[in-house]
Design a protein around this motif. Structure first.
Motif, PDB file in Angstrom:
ATOM      1  N   LEU A 261      -4.589   2.829  -0.791  1.00  0.00           N
ATOM      2  CA  LEU A 261      -4.101   4.025  -0.095  1.00  0.00           C
ATOM      3  C   LEU A 261      -4.287   3.860   1.414  1.00  0.00           C
ATOM      4  O   LEU A 261      -5.364   3.497   1.874  1.00  0.00           O
ATOM      5  CB  LEU A 261      -4.912   5.227  -0.605  1.00  0.00           C
ATOM      6  N   PHE A 262      -3.225   4.168   2.169  1.00  0.00           N
ATOM      7  CA  PHE A 262      -3.295   4.068   3.625  1.00  0.00           C
ATOM      8  C   PHE A 262      -3.467   5.425   4.304  1.00  0.00           C
ATOM      9  O   PHE A 262      -3.841   5.498   5.460  1.00  0.00           O
ATOM     10  CB  PHE A 262      -2.020   3.423   4.180  1.00  0.00           C
ATOM     11  N   GLY A 263      -3.119   6.514   3.626  1.00  0.00           N
ATOM     12  CA  GLY A 263      -3.206   7.827   4.264  1.00  0.00           C
ATOM     13  C   GLY A 263      -2.289   8.796   3.564  1.00  0.00           C
ATOM     14  O   GLY A 263      -1.772   8.508   2.487  1.00  0.00           O
ATOM     15  N   GLY A 264      -2.098   9.948   4.173  1.00  0.00           N
ATOM     16  CA  GLY A 264      -1.214  10.920   3.552  1.00  0.00           C
ATOM     17  C   GLY A 264      -1.428  12.300   4.124  1.00  0.00           C
ATOM     18  O   GLY A 264      -1.867  12.450   5.264  1.00  0.00           O
ATOM     19  N   ASP A 265      -1.116  13.292   3.327  1.00  0.00           N
ATOM     20  CA  ASP A 265      -1.326  14.670   3.757  1.00  0.00           C
ATOM     21  C   ASP A 265      -1.631  15.520   2.540  1.00  0.00           C
ATOM     22  O   ASP A 265      -1.153  15.228   1.430  1.00  0.00           O
ATOM     23  CB  ASP A 265      -0.076  15.189   4.490  1.00  0.00           C
ATOM     24  N   THR A 266      -2.434  16.547   2.742  1.00  0.00           N
ATOM     25  CA  THR A 266      -2.824  17.445   1.662  1.00  0.00           C
ATOM     26  C   THR A 266      -2.564  18.869   2.117  1.00  0.00           C
ATOM     27  O   THR A 266      -3.031  19.259   3.182  1.00  0.00           O
ATOM     28  CB  THR A 266      -4.332  17.286   1.358  1.00  0.00           C
TER      29      THR A 266
ATOM     30  N   GLY B 116       0.838  -1.196   0.000  1.00  0.00           N
ATOM     31  CA  GLY B 116       0.000   0.000   0.000  1.00  0.00           C
ATOM     32  C   GLY B 116       0.870   1.242   0.000  1.00  0.00           C
ATOM     33  O   GLY B 116       2.096   1.134  -0.049  1.00  0.00           O
ATOM     34  N   TYR B 117       0.216   2.420   0.040  1.00  0.00           N
ATOM     35  CA  TYR B 117       1.009   3.645  -0.056  1.00  0.00           C
ATOM     36  C   TYR B 117       0.381   4.800   0.710  1.00  0.00           C
ATOM     37  O   TYR B 117      -0.808   4.812   0.995  1.00  0.00           O
ATOM     38  CB  TYR B 117       1.220   4.033  -1.519  1.00  0.00           C
ATOM     39  N   GLN B 118       1.226   5.753   1.032  1.00  0.00           N
ATOM     40  CA  GLN B 118       0.836   7.056   1.583  1.00  0.00           C
ATOM     41  C   GLN B 118       1.022   8.093   0.480  1.00  0.00           C
ATOM     42  O   GLN B 118       1.983   7.996  -0.300  1.00  0.00           O
ATOM     43  CB  GLN B 118       1.754   7.430   2.749  1.00  0.00           C
ATOM     44  N   LEU B 119       0.170   9.082   0.450  1.00  0.00           N
ATOM     45  CA  LEU B 119       0.216  10.100  -0.606  1.00  0.00           C
ATOM     46  C   LEU B 119       0.293  11.494   0.006  1.00  0.00           C
ATOM     47  O   LEU B 119      -0.593  11.905   0.751  1.00  0.00           O
ATOM     48  CB  LEU B 119      -1.062   9.996  -1.436  1.00  0.00           C
ATOM     49  N   MET B 120       1.369  12.201  -0.293  1.00  0.00           N
ATOM     50  CA  MET B 120       1.492  13.602   0.128  1.00  0.00           C
ATOM     51  C   MET B 120       1.329  14.471  -1.112  1.00  0.00           C
ATOM     52  O   MET B 120       2.054  14.274  -2.095  1.00  0.00           O
ATOM     53  CB  MET B 120       2.876  13.867   0.746  1.00  0.00           C
ATOM     54  N   ILE B 121       0.414  15.422  -1.034  1.00  0.00           N
ATOM     55  CA  ILE B 121       0.197  16.220  -2.228  1.00  0.00           C
ATOM     56  C   ILE B 121       0.090  17.699  -1.878  1.00  0.00           C
ATOM     57  O   ILE B 121      -0.562  18.071  -0.907  1.00  0.00           O
ATOM     58  CB  ILE B 121      -1.029  15.700  -3.005  1.00  0.00           C
ATOM     59  N   ALA B 122       0.794  18.525  -2.640  1.00  0.00           N
ATOM     60  CA  ALA B 122       0.742  19.988  -2.449  1.00  0.00           C
ATOM     61  C   ALA B 122       0.143  20.591  -3.721  1.00  0.00           C
ATOM     62  O   ALA B 122       0.724  20.463  -4.803  1.00  0.00           O
ATOM     63  CB  ALA B 122       2.145  20.531  -2.202  1.00  0.00           C
ATOM     64  N   TRP B 123      -1.023  21.211  -3.575  1.00  0.00           N
ATOM     65  CA  TRP B 123      -1.690  21.824  -4.728  1.00  0.00           C
ATOM     66  C   TRP B 123      -1.390  23.314  -4.772  1.00  0.00           C
ATOM     67  O   TRP B 123      -1.559  23.994  -3.770  1.00  0.00           O
ATOM     68  CB  TRP B 123      -3.217  21.712  -4.628  1.00  0.00           C
TER      69      TRP B 123
END
Ligand code: ADP
Ligand code: MG
Length: 331
Positions: free
Chosen positions: A126-131, A92-99
């Motif tokens: 998807l396991f989590g992340g930050d936006t 699985g994966y974590q996703l960090m995204i900056a818009w």
């Protein structure tokens, strides 16, 4: 849990998480419905958890006007490629995204569609992340998790003198795809352009080969920064000289054709984004890897006294002068 209509405007971070990202967890308990501060990954007895992160920045790793679904898929694939090179089974994966400001909802939905497509294809969720929002360019970072049987993850430091050097497939197509997008290629037969551009946008993580690499290779990594630059990492950490034979490095038909038109093969082994697996193995293991589709491209030699361990490139038995081995981020 609020249920949101699928076309509701993505007015804030929380709507975005609930509507777009939560479905990507596929209900896996690890993600806790994206309604907690953490993901919880249970230990799997007999296995090691393998973790890797890679970030893509607009203007550096992709063009701002690239299709968002392709950006998303590439972000997953470059990470999956790290797992492939270690023979790890994706988890699985974590996703960090900056818009940056003003990204339309449709763009974000397309981005998530790309994630969905490839996470289904590669069996991850998807396991989590930050936006976050940013005044700078868009940035996407993925941290991926995979499993290997305990103690079996190959590193960069295990290659020994006499090992053969192997690669899982052709080199240079992605670099040529990038040159094609930039309009830098000489006049040529354009029927191959689509394949070259696809190699740049959508690398194919070699998960098909990872298991064999894990059991047979003394050192392994994926090539992202260019064959020569990445080979030099194995050389340095293994304290050997990676002696690459340019004449044995596999290239696609399209690349071969462009070499005929004046593109230097040295650029192909220095350009990045190949995402093939580079590995070393003693002759017996190398033979088995060759039957799996690997190609032998050189030999690990003893590092010469006075010369740093690392890499050399030969063509017709002569050592070439490589001034720009690959892509390095200046800091
Ligand atoms: P924090 O306040 O600690 O930053 P958030 O409100 O950002 O927490 O996150 C809430 C939940 O949403 C967490 O489970 C987090 O993992 C998830 N989340 C936030 N952004 C993303 C993202 N880009 N992709 C996946 N999950 C996300
Ligand atoms: Mg947050």
């Amino acid at each position: 849990m609020r249920l949101l209509h699928t076309d509701q405007p993505l007015t804030d971070e929380f709507t975005l998480i609930a509507e777009l990202f939560r479905p990507l967890t596929d209900g896996m308990p690890e993600a806790r419905g994206l309604a907690d501060d953490v993901a919880v990954l249970g230990a799997r007895p007999g296995f090691d958890l393998v973790v890797s992160s890679d970030a893509l920045v607009a203007g550096v790793h992709f063009f701002s006007d690239d299709p968002p679904d392709l950006i998303a898929r590439k972000a997953l694939r470059v990470n999956l490629s790290d797992l492939a090179a270690k023979g790890a089974i994706p988890y699985g994966y974590q996703l960090m995204i900056a818009w940056p400001p003003g990204i339309p909802d449709a763009y974000k939905r397309d981005f998530v569609r790309g994630l969905r497509e490839d996470q289904t294809r590669f069996g991850i969720c998807l396991f989590g992340g930050d936006t976050v929002s940013t005044p700078g360019p868009m940035m996407v970072a993925v941290t991926i998790f995979g499993h290997v049987p305990q103690g079996s993850c190959p590193g960069r430091g295990g290659a020994a003198t006499g090992d053969h050097i192997l690669i899982s497939g052709p080199v240079g197509d992605a670099w040529l795809g990038l040159q094609c997008l930039k309009g830098n290629l000489p006049a040529h037969n354009t029927s191959w352009d689509r394949d070259l551009i696809r190699a740049y946008h959508l690398p194919e993580p070699r998960l098909d080969l990872g298991g064999r690499v894990r059991s047979l290779a003394t050192a392994a990594m994926d090539i992202s920064d260019g064959l020569v630059a990445d080979a030099s990492h194995i050389g340095r950490y293994s304290q050997v000289c990676m002696s690459l034979d340019l004449d044995q490095v596999p290239t696609s038909k399209a690349a071969h054709h462009l070499i005929g038109l004046g593109i230097s093969p040295i650029d192909l082994i220095s350009g990045g984004d190949d995402y093939q697996i580079l590995c070393c193995a003693p002759p017996d293991g190398a033979q088995q890897l060759i039957t799996e589709g690997f190609v032998k491209i050189g030999l690990c030699r003893a590092a010469e006294p006075g010369r740093a361990a690392g890499v050399e490139v030969l063509s017709q038995g002569r050592r070439l002068d490589i001034t720009r081995p690959g892509w390095v981020h200046g800091l």
